[in-house]
Design an enzyme around this catalytic site. Structure first.
Site, PDB file in Angstrom:
ATOM      1  N   TYR A 109       0.855  -1.178   0.000  1.00  0.00           N
ATOM      2  CA  TYR A 109       0.000   0.000   0.000  1.00  0.00           C
ATOM      3  C   TYR A 109       0.891   1.227   0.000  1.00  0.00           C
ATOM      4  CZ  TYR A 109      -3.522   3.379   1.643  1.00  0.00           C
ATOM      5  OH  TYR A 109      -4.362   4.452   1.776  1.00  0.00           O
ATOM      6  N   ASP A 151       9.318   2.659   0.023  1.00  0.00           N
ATOM      7  CA  ASP A 151       8.245   3.301   0.773  1.00  0.00           C
ATOM      8  C   ASP A 151       8.445   2.931   2.237  1.00  0.00           C
ATOM      9  OD1 ASP A 151       5.998   4.102   2.090  1.00  0.00           O
ATOM     10  OD2 ASP A 151       4.571   3.293   0.632  1.00  0.00           O
ATOM     11  N   LYS A 184       4.082   8.781   9.129  1.00  0.00           N
ATOM     12  CA  LYS A 184       3.869   8.148  10.434  1.00  0.00           C
ATOM     13  C   LYS A 184       4.863   8.617  11.509  1.00  0.00           C
ATOM     14  CE  LYS A 184       0.916   4.743   8.470  1.00  0.00           C
ATOM     15  NZ  LYS A 184       0.959   4.011   7.236  1.00  0.00           N
TER      16      LYS A 184
HETATM   17  C1  LIG Z   1       0.323   4.521   5.859  1.00  0.00           C
HETATM   18  C2  LIG Z   1       1.078   4.255   4.610  1.00  0.00           C
HETATM   19  C3  LIG Z   1       0.981   5.098   3.491  1.00  0.00           C
HETATM   20  C4  LIG Z   1      -0.004   6.231   3.411  1.00  0.00           C
HETATM   21  O1  LIG Z   1       0.225   7.213   4.357  1.00  0.00           O
HETATM   22  P1  LIG Z   1      -0.995   8.225   4.763  1.00  0.00           P
HETATM   23  O2  LIG Z   1      -0.349   9.178   5.707  1.00  0.00           O
HETATM   24  O3  LIG Z   1      -2.048   7.360   5.372  1.00  0.00           O
HETATM   25  O4  LIG Z   1      -1.454   8.865   3.511  1.00  0.00           O
HETATM   26  C5  LIG Z   1       1.820   4.863   2.425  1.00  0.00           C
HETATM   27  N1  LIG Z   1       2.681   3.833   2.439  1.00  0.00           N
HETATM   28  C6  LIG Z   1       2.792   2.998   3.478  1.00  0.00           C
HETATM   29  C7  LIG Z   1       3.795   1.892   3.443  1.00  0.00           C
HETATM   30  C8  LIG Z   1       1.986   3.163   4.588  1.00  0.00           C
HETATM   31  O5  LIG Z   1       2.069   2.295   5.608  1.00  0.00           O
END
Ligand SMILES: *Cc1c(COP(=O)(O)O)cnc(C)c1O
Length: 427
Positions: free
Chosen positions: A144, A239, A267
């Site tokens: 994701y 990511d 995060k």
């Molecule tokens: C949470 C997450 C996102 C998206 O971040 P948001 O702040 O919710 O838009 C993208 N990549 C990874 C791996 C994530 O865990």
């Protein structure tokens, strides 16, 4: 457990907010029942509006690595707020934050702040395409990268939980340049490069995927991706929105000793405020406006409150022996959970990496999304509610990673394991 106030609030929320929530997994649809409402959190505990206390393994989906409401973060935000909430012109915190990221993550020579992980990933992809002058992107099944159109293909997290990893409203034309491959499959990547010579701008990957539960890269897999992208003039994008500053101070790339071209963060870096970031090699980052032709912007990007919270979070992580403690807690939890499952006679694959974890109800190892789908989700639902009723809050979906914070103690883990042992015997 009395949840009357939560129930009343949810009934009201349903009238005005689609599904009653501002992010879909929170609605508990994957596990049944209703979400609880929280108006106070501290350390590793959440307190709901009915006064119930829960040991929290969601930690606002990762950011609260020091636990909730850490005094240093709260003080930093209050102090920043006294001077104004947003300026729309550079503020000193932005420089401090950028410098910290560049020092902690050696592959990042320049960095730009965004307001979410979604924005960071969307912008990194645009930058990779602009820089390489190629259109195609490889992503992996169950990974994701936020909810931007071109990345919402066979995505993990809520998209997967609700059975629509390909969202409605995304024109096929927007995703025709996105190649989706199974994670941990070397051959699939080799074949994709052979079939798309000089067309692949880059690979975007969660180095340790945490949006379909949690599984780890096979030995040599990340090295292989580094090599094949470099040899084809494509970029490797890590990511690290979830893993950054969590799996090590320099993220998964430090832990697995890989140097990506670009990285995305979110995060932990925001300490619980809305933040994302993307960064990498200087010559790539200099392709961004105002220096280069790739456009990217944000009214609130680099917001002083968000920067102050993030800086305090990172400083505290560095000043304490945070990562050693998180490793210890993770190992304790994994050992305890594996034992509990074994003595209950329930087949569980308990995957763990540092302070991230996921238990799947299957007797087969889980290395990718297809393996994760073998998990018995009916069992997960009963397990989730059993734990919730015993005061332990896991993410309300099989396809989410759990998190530990430095505020968890060995005693919290023991309580959790013994609650889990009881619940597992009823499954
Ligand atoms: C949470 C997450 C996102 C998206 O971040 P948001 O702040 O919710 O838009 C993208 N990549 C990874 C791996 C994530 O865990």
């Amino acid at each position: 457990m009395n949840r009357a106030q939560s129930e009343a609030l949810f009934a009201e929320a349903l009238k005005y907010i689609p599904g009653g929530v501002n992010s879909p997994v929170r609605a508990f649809r994957a596990v049944g029942g209703q979400p609880f409402f929280v108006n106070h959190a501290g350390g590793c505990k959440l307190q709901d509006v009915d006064g119930n206390e829960l040991i929290d393994y969601v930690l606002t989906w990762g950011p609260a690595i020091l636990g909730h409401a850490h005094p240093k973060i709260i003080a930093a935000v209050k102090a920043a707020a006294d001077h104004g909430t947003s300026f729309g012109i550079p503020n000193p915190f932005e420089v401090t934050m950028a410098k910290m990221i560049c020092e902690l993550v050696p592959s990042v020579r320049k960095v730009r702040m965004t307001n979410s992980g979604t924005e960071a990933c969307m912008s990194a992809i645009r930058l990779a395409r602009g820089f390489t002058k190629r259109d195609k992107i490889i992503k992996f099944d169950g990974c994701y990268h936020g909810h931007a159109d071109s990345l919402l293909v066979r995505a993990g997290s809520g998209a997967l939980t609700f059975g629509n990893p390909d969202s409605a409203g995304v024109p096929a034309a927007f995703t025709q340049h996105t190649i989706v491959l199974p994670y941990n499959d070397f051959e699939a990547v080799t074949a994709a490069f052979a079939a798309n010579q000089d067309q692949i701008a880059g690979i975007i990957i969660e180095p340790v995927p945490g949006n379909a539960g949690l599984y780890l890269p096979k030995p040599g897999y990340l090295e292989f991706l580094r090599e094949i992208t470099a040899s084809h003039g494509s970029l490797l994008i890590f990511d690290e929105v979830m893993t950054g500053f969590r799996l090590a101070k320099g993220g998964a790339q430090e832990r697995f000793k890989i140097t990506p071209d670009l990285s995305t963060f979110g995060k932990v870096i925001g300490g619980g405020l809305p933040v994302g970031a993307f960064g990498g090699r200087a010559e790539i980052m200099d392709y961004l406006a105002p220096l280069g032709p790739v456009y990217q912007a944000g009214t609130l990007s680099g917001n002083p409150l968000a920067m102050a919270a993030g800086i305090a979070n990172l400083q505290e992580l560095l000043a304490t022996d945070a990562y050693a403690k998180l490793e210890q807690l993770g190992a304790q939890l994994a050992a305890g959970m594996r034992d509990a499952a074994k003595s209950a006679g329930v087949p569980v694959q308990f995957n763990q990496c540092g302070s991230m974890f996921c238990g799947y109800f299957t007797d087969q190892p889980v290395h990718n999304l297809a393996d994760a789908m073998h998990s018995d989700r009916e069992r997960f639902k009963r397990y989730f509610h059993g734990l919730l009723d015993s005061g332990v809050y896991l993410a309300p979906s099989q396809f989410e990673a759990g998190f530990l914070s430095t505020a968890h103690t060995a005693t919290d883990i023991e309580k959790t394991v013994s609650a889990a042992a009881k619940v597992l015997r009823t499954l």
